[in-house]
Design an enzyme around this catalytic site. Structure first.
Site, PDB file in Angstrom:
ATOM      1  N   HIS A 107       0.740  -1.244   0.072  1.00 58.85           N
ATOM      2  CA  HIS A 107       0.067  -0.033  -0.151  1.00 58.85           C
ATOM      3  C   HIS A 107       0.776   1.154  -0.093  1.00 58.85           C
ATOM      4  O   HIS A 107       0.295   2.494  -0.208  1.00 58.85           O
ATOM      5  CB  HIS A 107      -1.083   0.092   1.234  1.00 58.85           C
ATOM      6  CG  HIS A 107      -2.132   0.717   1.096  1.00 58.85           C
ATOM      7  ND1 HIS A 107      -1.994   1.952   1.943  1.00 58.85           N
ATOM      8  CD2 HIS A 107      -3.120   0.944   0.179  1.00 58.85           C
ATOM      9  CE1 HIS A 107      -3.475   2.625   1.474  1.00 58.85           C
ATOM     10  NE2 HIS A 107      -4.147   1.861   0.681  1.00 58.85           N
ATOM     11  N   LYS A 109       2.924   4.592  -1.003  1.00 59.40           N
ATOM     12  CA  LYS A 109       2.920   5.275  -1.958  1.00 59.40           C
ATOM     13  C   LYS A 109       4.085   6.264  -2.286  1.00 59.40           C
ATOM     14  O   LYS A 109       4.107   7.372  -1.517  1.00 59.40           O
ATOM     15  CB  LYS A 109       1.574   6.028  -2.206  1.00 59.40           C
ATOM     16  CG  LYS A 109       0.364   5.111  -2.380  1.00 59.40           C
ATOM     17  CD  LYS A 109      -0.940   5.899  -1.749  1.00 59.40           C
ATOM     18  CE  LYS A 109      -2.059   4.931  -2.268  1.00 59.40           C
ATOM     19  NZ  LYS A 109      -1.782   3.439  -1.680  1.00 59.40           N
ATOM     20  N   HIS A 368      -9.216  11.129  -0.395  1.00 64.27           N
ATOM     21  CA  HIS A 368      -8.150   9.756  -0.382  1.00 64.27           C
ATOM     22  C   HIS A 368      -6.950  10.080   0.153  1.00 64.27           C
ATOM     23  O   HIS A 368      -6.018   9.272   0.708  1.00 64.27           O
ATOM     24  CB  HIS A 368      -7.869   9.306  -1.859  1.00 64.27           C
ATOM     25  CG  HIS A 368      -7.062   8.064  -1.997  1.00 64.27           C
ATOM     26  ND1 HIS A 368      -6.140   7.762  -2.201  1.00 64.27           N
ATOM     27  CD2 HIS A 368      -7.632   6.770  -1.963  1.00 64.27           C
ATOM     28  CE1 HIS A 368      -5.590   6.490  -2.160  1.00 64.27           C
ATOM     29  NE2 HIS A 368      -6.644   5.926  -1.984  1.00 64.27           N
ATOM     30  N   LYS A 370      -4.487  11.015   3.506  1.00 68.32           N
ATOM     31  CA  LYS A 370      -4.653  10.259   5.055  1.00 68.32           C
ATOM     32  C   LYS A 370      -3.735  11.374   5.722  1.00 68.32           C
ATOM     33  O   LYS A 370      -2.226  11.428   5.543  1.00 68.32           O
ATOM     34  CB  LYS A 370      -3.788   8.819   5.226  1.00 68.32           C
ATOM     35  CG  LYS A 370      -4.735   7.805   4.363  1.00 68.32           C
ATOM     36  CD  LYS A 370      -4.293   7.448   2.993  1.00 68.32           C
ATOM     37  CE  LYS A 370      -5.003   6.493   2.367  1.00 68.32           C
ATOM     38  NZ  LYS A 370      -5.288   6.621   1.027  1.00 68.32           N
TER      39      LYS A 370
END
Length: 519
Positions: A107, A109, A368, A370
């Site tokens: 996950h 990025k 989207h 965080k």
């Protein structure tokens, strides 16, 4: 006074006005530089045509592109699509991350760019490498400064016993290399060898990452070896000083804002005994400072906010919290007291004092992004620390609670950065390993619709004592670009979080309903 722009930027939103896109960044701003010669991409979802089309059109076919993904099953739909798409790009190579945990995901990025001008750059962000994430969804990007090669191009790495102070460029480099080594030498060995030759002293941030593993934090922490997940974040926060603002301003406020909340259990034990205590960790205090128990909020959109977002229900496919089973309903019940709206501007949510709203200009862009932010007090005028990360609220991302043997289990790959005011107190000439060389005082403030703090706005939210500090020529005022409005609007008892696995008959603003079918 020195004004320091936000260390993170928000992504440009295609369907918002220019006024709401000041100081924002789009993917071509990052990858369109013709000086890029090698690009490593770490992510969960990829559209390779979209990725390759973001490089400079004249040299894009020459950039050596490495794509790290987590689709380890050969028959996996995403892997089949990736392999088929990759065939048309001779300069692209796919690499599959080691995935030992059945419930884990790759996950993270991140982009690592190696350039023709002998510089490198690390980019940590929140977006999948697909068009939807870079058009109308709110995302965040942190970019390191351009990192020069060491003289003579000799690789320089600190030993484990001298890995640098947390927050320094030396420590960031060591933690990043440790993260990359977790993939295995065959997969990232060439990248770690190259990065070892670069000087990271210009970096002002701490790295917080997760790798699939089982760790015993109590044993590892004393040896200063890499810690992943929540133990790694806890270690960082132990080195972050927090504000000594008086209790008259209310308790510190830690706001968690995510795009996914996974199963945390039918009781709030993980929240109250592991996750929230980690976020509440603080650095050393002076004798006159009393420990103040923070308030916690979690920002997550409702179905109404998804319906009214720029892409309507389509954006909801990227935002996840299940609410259907009895166990999931119990989790929603104990989460509700913490939940606040993303947009908070529905007809039934009109604010009593709308003129006091600090508008981030992102209420219609579905989140989207965080972010995890500790505000000094309930007024949310100053920030003690802030983090952007790929990690949502899940035990897979942050790690389980410590089990009976003292072990924490982490399932997923994640990566993020933490920043705090004191990192920007250093003199430009001071060494990254000498964080004690400070020039004045630093405060971090939330900024809205732009990256740099506005002096008039800053002073509006400071006390008289703080204004005198902020106006000193030795003071650094650092902005942190806010993706959501303040003050928050808490959920009402009847409000429910958006659920991507539920069906919604009420049409979104484009007239579409949302139906989930189970074959």
């Amino acid at each position: 006074m020195k004004i320091v722009p936000s260390p993170i930027q928000l992504s440009r939103i295609r369907d918002l006005s220019a006024q709401n896109n000041i100081d924002t960044v789009q993917l071509k701003d990052i990858l369109g530089d013709p000086l890029i010669k090698e690009c490593w991409q770490f992510n969960y979802l990829f559209d390779l045509d979209f990725l390759m089309g973001s490089f400079d059109e004249d040299i894009g076919h020459l950039v050596q592109v490495r794509v790290m993904h987590g689709s380890w099953k050969k028959e996996d739909h995403h892997r089949v699509m990736l392999e088929e798409s990759a065939k048309q790009y001779k300069n692209l190579r796919l690499i599959t991350a080691y995935m030992p945990e059945p419930f884990g995901t790759h996950h993270s990025k991140m982009m690592i760019l190696l350039r023709h001008d002998d510089c490198a750059q690390v980019v940590i962000h929140t977006a999948n490498m697909i068009p939807q994430d870079w058009t109308n969804m709110c995302q965040a990007v942190w970019r390191s400064p351009l990192l020069p090669l060491f003289p003579g191009h000799a690789a320089k790495e600190n030993s484990t016993s001298s890995s640098g102070q947390i927050g320094s460029g030396v420590r960031f480099k060591n933690d990043l290399l440790a993260y990359l080594r977790a993939y295995g030498k065959a997969k990232t060995g060439s990248l770690t060898a190259q990065l070892g030759k670069y000087d990271f002293s210009g970096v002002k941030a701490a790295l917080v990452a997760s790798t699939p593993c089982k760790q015993k934090p109590a044993q590892i922490d004393s040896k200063d070896e890499p810690l992943w997940g929540w133990p790694g974040l806890e270690r960082v926060l132990k080195h972050v000083p927090v504000s000594s603002r008086s209790n008259d301003s209310g308790p510190p406020h830690i706001i968690v804002q995510v795009s996914s909340i996974a199963s945390l259990g039918q009781t709030d034990r993980y929240l109250k005994e592991t996750f929230f205590p980690t976020l509440a960790t603080t650095g050393p205090r002076t004798k006159d400072q009393r420990s103040r128990k923070p308030k916690f909020s979690v920002i997550f959109p409702t179905a109404d906010e998804i319906r009214r977002s720029l892409d309507g229900y389509q954006s909801g496919s990227s935002i996840h919290m299940k609410i259907q089973t009895a166990a999931q309903a119990k989790q929603v019940a104990y989460m509700k007291p913490y939940l606040s709206h993303w947009a908070g501007d529905g007809d039934h949510l009109s604010r009593s004092n709308p003129e006091l709203v600090r508008d981030a200009g992102r209420r219609r862009a579905a989140p989207h992004i965080k972010t995890y932010i500790r505000f000094s007090d309930s007024s949310a005028k100053q920030i003690d620390w802030a983090m952007i990360t790929s990690a949502n609220m899940s035990t897979q991302a942050w790690g389980s609670a410590i089990n009976a043997t003292g072990e924490v289990r982490i399932c997923s790959w994640e990566i993020g950065v933490v920043v705090w005011p004191e990192l920007f107190s250093q003199s430009p000439s001071s060494s990254s390993s000498d964080q004690g060389s400070e020039s004045g005082t630093s405060i971090m403030v939330p900024v809205f619709k732009q990256d740099a703090p506005n002096l008039d706005t800053v002073n509006e939210f400071l006390s008289s004592d703080e204004k005198s500090v902020s106006q000193s020529k030795d003071t650094n005022v650092i902005g942190f670009r806010m993706p959501y409005n303040l003050p928050l609007v808490p959920y009402r008892p009847i409000d429910m979080p958006w659920c991507a696995t539920s069906s919604y008959a009420e049409p979104d603003w484009m007239g579409r309903s949302y139906n989930v079918s189970y074959d």
